[in-house]
Write a protein that holds these residues in place. Structure first.
Motif, PDB file in Angstrom:
ATOM      1  N   GLY A   1      61.377  63.013  -3.457  1.00  0.00           N
ATOM      2  CA  GLY A   1      62.695  62.690  -3.978  1.00  0.00           C
ATOM      3  C   GLY A   1      62.787  61.247  -4.456  1.00  0.00           C
ATOM      4  N   TYR A   2      64.034  60.832  -4.740  1.00  0.00           N
ATOM      5  CA  TYR A   2      64.289  59.473  -5.233  1.00  0.00           C
ATOM      6  C   TYR A   2      65.197  58.726  -4.262  1.00  0.00           C
ATOM      7  CZ  TYR A   2      62.481  61.292  -9.667  1.00  0.00           C
ATOM      8  OH  TYR A   2      61.690  61.863 -10.635  1.00  0.00           O
ATOM      9  N   PRO A   3      65.061  57.398  -4.202  1.00  0.00           N
ATOM     10  CA  PRO A   3      64.004  56.601  -4.844  1.00  0.00           C
ATOM     11  C   PRO A   3      62.667  56.772  -4.128  1.00  0.00           C
ATOM     12  CG  PRO A   3      65.391  55.184  -3.514  1.00  0.00           C
ATOM     13  CD  PRO A   3      66.002  56.553  -3.462  1.00  0.00           C
ATOM     14  N   CYS A   4      61.589  56.429  -4.820  1.00  0.00           N
ATOM     15  CA  CYS A   4      60.259  56.451  -4.227  1.00  0.00           C
ATOM     16  C   CYS A   4      59.464  55.273  -4.786  1.00  0.00           C
ATOM     17  CB  CYS A   4      59.542  57.773  -4.494  1.00  0.00           C
ATOM     18  SG  CYS A   4      59.239  58.121  -6.239  1.00  0.00           S
ATOM     19  N   PHE A   5      58.404  54.905  -4.079  1.00  0.00           N
ATOM     20  CA  PHE A   5      57.556  53.800  -4.505  1.00  0.00           C
ATOM     21  C   PHE A   5      56.226  54.329  -5.024  1.00  0.00           C
ATOM     22  CE2 PHE A   5      60.413  51.430  -1.730  1.00  0.00           C
ATOM     23  CZ  PHE A   5      60.581  50.251  -2.434  1.00  0.00           C
ATOM     24  N   ILE A   6      55.764  53.773  -6.140  1.00  0.00           N
ATOM     25  CA  ILE A   6      54.464  54.123  -6.702  1.00  0.00           C
ATOM     26  C   ILE A   6      53.585  52.876  -6.625  1.00  0.00           C
ATOM     27  CG2 ILE A   6      53.222  55.051  -8.686  1.00  0.00           C
ATOM     28  CD1 ILE A   6      56.954  55.258  -8.804  1.00  0.00           C
ATOM     29  N   LYS A   7      52.385  53.026  -6.028  1.00  0.00           N
ATOM     30  CA  LYS A   7      51.537  51.863  -5.780  1.00  0.00           C
ATOM     31  C   LYS A   7      50.077  52.144  -6.143  1.00  0.00           C
ATOM     32  CE  LYS A   7      54.291  50.661  -1.677  1.00  0.00           C
ATOM     33  NZ  LYS A   7      54.233  50.345  -0.224  1.00  0.00           N
ATOM     34  N   PRO A   8      49.387  51.160  -6.738  1.00  0.00           N
ATOM     35  CA  PRO A   8      47.931  51.265  -6.814  1.00  0.00           C
ATOM     36  C   PRO A   8      47.375  51.270  -5.393  1.00  0.00           C
ATOM     37  CG  PRO A   8      48.775  49.459  -8.190  1.00  0.00           C
ATOM     38  CD  PRO A   8      49.887  49.906  -7.320  1.00  0.00           C
ATOM     39  N   ALA A   9      46.326  52.050  -5.144  1.00  0.00           N
ATOM     40  CA  ALA A   9      45.799  52.142  -3.778  1.00  0.00           C
ATOM     41  C   ALA A   9      45.196  50.826  -3.305  1.00  0.00           C
ATOM     42  CB  ALA A   9      44.760  53.257  -3.689  1.00  0.00           C
ATOM     43  N   ASN A  10      44.574  50.080  -4.207  1.00  0.00           N
ATOM     44  CA  ASN A  10      43.884  48.842  -3.828  1.00  0.00           C
ATOM     45  C   ASN A  10      44.398  47.648  -4.614  1.00  0.00           C
ATOM     46  OD1 ASN A  10      41.394  49.187  -1.906  1.00  0.00           O
ATOM     47  ND2 ASN A  10      41.449  51.020  -3.183  1.00  0.00           N
TER      48      ASN A  10
ATOM     49  N   ALA B   1      50.797  52.005 -12.445  1.00  0.00           N
ATOM     50  CA  ALA B   1      49.902  51.934 -11.290  1.00  0.00           C
ATOM     51  C   ALA B   1      48.465  52.283 -11.656  1.00  0.00           C
ATOM     52  CB  ALA B   1      50.402  52.856 -10.178  1.00  0.00           C
ATOM     53  N   CYS B   2      48.281  53.304 -12.504  1.00  0.00           N
ATOM     54  CA  CYS B   2      46.913  53.705 -12.842  1.00  0.00           C
ATOM     55  C   CYS B   2      46.275  52.761 -13.863  1.00  0.00           C
ATOM     56  CB  CYS B   2      46.853  55.158 -13.310  1.00  0.00           C
ATOM     57  SG  CYS B   2      47.489  55.476 -14.951  1.00  0.00           S
ATOM     58  N   SER B   3      47.024  51.808 -14.378  1.00  0.00           N
ATOM     59  CA  SER B   3      46.411  50.763 -15.204  1.00  0.00           C
ATOM     60  C   SER B   3      45.719  49.718 -14.328  1.00  0.00           C
ATOM     61  CB  SER B   3      47.466  50.093 -16.099  1.00  0.00           C
ATOM     62  OG  SER B   3      48.354  49.294 -15.339  1.00  0.00           O
ATOM     63  N   PHE B   4      46.008  49.754 -13.004  1.00  0.00           N
ATOM     64  CA  PHE B   4      45.395  48.836 -12.054  1.00  0.00           C
ATOM     65  C   PHE B   4      44.349  49.508 -11.156  1.00  0.00           C
ATOM     66  CE2 PHE B   4      49.433  46.720 -12.991  1.00  0.00           C
ATOM     67  CZ  PHE B   4      49.023  45.409 -13.175  1.00  0.00           C
ATOM     68  N   ASP B   5      44.472  50.806 -10.953  1.00  0.00           N
ATOM     69  CA  ASP B   5      43.584  51.495 -10.020  1.00  0.00           C
ATOM     70  C   ASP B   5      43.473  52.964 -10.420  1.00  0.00           C
ATOM     71  OD1 ASP B   5      42.011  52.181  -7.854  1.00  0.00           O
ATOM     72  OD2 ASP B   5      43.331  51.308  -6.355  1.00  0.00           O
ATOM     73  N   GLU B   6      42.362  53.606 -10.052  1.00  0.00           N
ATOM     74  CA  GLU B   6      42.166  55.021 -10.356  1.00  0.00           C
ATOM     75  C   GLU B   6      42.778  55.924  -9.301  1.00  0.00           C
ATOM     76  OE1 GLU B   6      38.052  55.775 -10.993  1.00  0.00           O
ATOM     77  OE2 GLU B   6      37.974  54.622 -12.868  1.00  0.00           O
ATOM     78  N   ARG B   7      43.171  55.349  -8.164  1.00  0.00           N
ATOM     79  CA  ARG B   7      43.790  56.108  -7.074  1.00  0.00           C
ATOM     80  C   ARG B   7      45.166  55.527  -6.784  1.00  0.00           C
ATOM     81  NH1 ARG B   7      41.113  54.364  -3.102  1.00  0.00           N
ATOM     82  NH2 ARG B   7      41.427  55.986  -1.530  1.00  0.00           N
ATOM     83  N   ILE B   8      46.144  56.402  -6.654  1.00  0.00           N
ATOM     84  CA  ILE B   8      47.544  55.989  -6.544  1.00  0.00           C
ATOM     85  C   ILE B   8      48.158  56.605  -5.296  1.00  0.00           C
ATOM     86  CG2 ILE B   8      49.774  55.884  -7.768  1.00  0.00           C
ATOM     87  CD1 ILE B   8      47.365  54.643  -9.293  1.00  0.00           C
TER      88      ILE B   8
END
Length: 209
Positions: free
Chosen positions: A110-119, A142-149
């Motif tokens: 649901g919302y709100p939620c946080f999306i983060k690069p894993a590393n 997020a995926c512009s910084f890491d391949e895992r989210i």
């Protein structure tokens, strides 16, 4: 390798050589931030050159930096944590799989939620999404910084922190609380003067502390 053994222009980007004075250093104190600084990379290097260093070792650093590995370790230890989901870059870059992913995230988190690069650290690449459009943009960022989210359900709470020192004999610091007036503790809030301050000790019941 010493510099004269292999010209710098023939080396790939990354670590090149140690200065000759490195062996004179008795103990290393890493204060590097982010990837290669607190993810176990430089800690592994210190192990290879057989020099003592301050702070966590390879495994502790790696798990502490990798949010997905950290959450798996928390699960294995039976520690409570907020609801979360993980994603890979191929799920986000493909429009069809991205739509399926967003539908799943809306249903489960649901919302709100946080999306983060894993590393990554310092809240770089993180988005707090309040709707579908912001969620999609956050996933792409997020995926512009890491391949895992990692995507986390928002939990309304307080920013409390505590240091743990030692190995066999451990001790903890008092609990501190980070206070800020922004929507969440983002990069600008962390590093701009006057945007946040820390209360030490935090105002907590003794049992909670």
């Amino acid at each position: 390798l010493e510099e004269e053994e292999l010209p710098a222009q023939n080396l790939p980007n990354g670590f090149r050589y140690l200065p000759k004075t490195a062996q004179d250093i008795e103990i290393w104190f890493p204060i590097l931030h982010g990837p290669n600084g607190e993810d176990g990379s430089i800690q592994g290097f210190f192990k290879l050159i057989r020099k003592p260093f301050v702070g966590s070792g390879i495994l502790g650093s790696a798990i502490g930096m990798d949010k997905i590995a950290m959450k798996a370790a928390f699960n294995a230890a039976g520690l409570p944590q907020g609801a979360y989901e993980t994603a890979r870059i191929d799920q986000i870059t493909n429009p069809i799989s991205r739509t399926l992913l967003i539908n799943k995230l809306e249903e489960r988190l649901g919302y709100p939620c946080f999306i983060k690069p894993a590393n990554l650290g310092s809240s770089v690449g993180i988005t707090k999404a309040y709707n579908c459009k912001e969620l999609e943009e956050g996933l792409k960022l997020a995926c512009s910084f890491d391949e895992r989210i990692v995507i986390e359900k928002h939990i309304k709470g307080r920013e409390l922190e505590c240091a743990v020192l030692g190995k066999k004999k451990m001790k903890t610091s008092v609990v501190g609380e980070i206070k800020h007036s922004s929507d969440w503790y983002d990069y600008n809030t962390k590093y701009s003067p006057g945007q946040s301050h820390t209360l030490i000790p935090a105002s907590l019941p003794k049992k909670i502390s």
